[in-house]
Design a protein around this motif. Structure first.
Motif, PDB file in Angstrom:
ATOM      1  N   ARG A 138       0.820  -1.223   0.000  1.00  0.00           N
ATOM      2  CA  ARG A 138       0.000   0.000   0.000  1.00  0.00           C
ATOM      3  C   ARG A 138       0.848   1.264   0.000  1.00  0.00           C
ATOM      4  N   PHE A 139       1.849   1.332   0.885  1.00  0.00           N
ATOM      5  CA  PHE A 139       2.597   2.576   1.071  1.00  0.00           C
ATOM      6  C   PHE A 139       4.036   2.531   0.556  1.00  0.00           C
ATOM      7  N   GLY A 140       4.552   1.364   0.211  1.00  0.00           N
ATOM      8  CA  GLY A 140       5.883   1.266  -0.366  1.00  0.00           C
ATOM      9  C   GLY A 140       7.025   1.088   0.609  1.00  0.00           C
ATOM     10  N   GLY A 141       6.787   1.231   1.870  1.00  0.00           N
ATOM     11  CA  GLY A 141       7.840   1.082   2.863  1.00  0.00           C
ATOM     12  C   GLY A 141       7.294   1.390   4.244  1.00  0.00           C
ATOM     13  N   ILE A 142       8.062   1.068   5.247  1.00  0.00           N
ATOM     14  CA  ILE A 142       7.656   1.324   6.634  1.00  0.00           C
ATOM     15  C   ILE A 142       8.837   1.981   7.336  1.00  0.00           C
TER      16      ILE A 142
ATOM     17  N   PHE B 100      11.896  -2.395   5.394  1.00  0.00           N
ATOM     18  CA  PHE B 100      11.705  -0.987   5.695  1.00  0.00           C
ATOM     19  C   PHE B 100      12.615  -0.130   4.838  1.00  0.00           C
ATOM     20  N   GLU B 101      12.234   1.114   4.680  1.00  0.00           N
ATOM     21  CA  GLU B 101      13.053   2.078   3.948  1.00  0.00           C
ATOM     22  C   GLU B 101      14.145   2.626   4.852  1.00  0.00           C
ATOM     23  N   ALA B 102      13.759   2.985   6.082  1.00  0.00           N
ATOM     24  CA  ALA B 102      14.718   3.546   7.028  1.00  0.00           C
ATOM     25  C   ALA B 102      14.149   3.422   8.422  1.00  0.00           C
TER      26      ALA B 102
END
Length: 110
Positions: free
Chosen positions: A82-86, A106-108
């Motif tokens: 949904r959002f592309g990363g956490i 996760f992205e970061a």
């Protein structure tokens, strides 16, 4: 904004089991601060109480049991789809957080 886009300036937080402890309050605070917020609850009724009036493009609700390993993985998959990363996980039980850290989905870490 397309609901599938990930806004790196705002961030994505996953709050599990919003009916426990302070989960609903934490989720609301992140939402008010402009974050994209994903929440879980064990029943639809718990989610409906929290969902009323929330902006659909910044809010995602999932019925799931975060203490179940398979469901924990599925929660992460659905949120990243949904959002592309956490960026953050607020998880009182720790099962989803553990899967998130192990899977590096996760992205970061914020």
């Amino acid at each position: 904004m397309n609901t599938r886009e990930f806004d790196r300036n705002r961030g994505v937080v996953l709050v599990t089991d919003i009916s426990r402890d302070h989960g609903a309050r934490v989720a609301f605070e992140f939402l008010e601060a402009g974050w994209n917020v994903a929440v879980t609850a064990r029943t639809v009724a718990e989610l409906v109480r929290f969902m009323t009036g929330k902006p659909a493009h910044h809010f995602f609700a999932i019925v799931a049991d975060p203490t179940d390993c398979l469901q924990a993985d599925r929660i992460l998959d659905r949120v990243t789809t949904r959002f592309g990363g956490i960026n953050r996980v607020v998880d009182p039980v720790g099962m989803v957080s553990a899967a998130w850290m192990q899977g590096e989905v996760f992205e970061a870490v914020a």
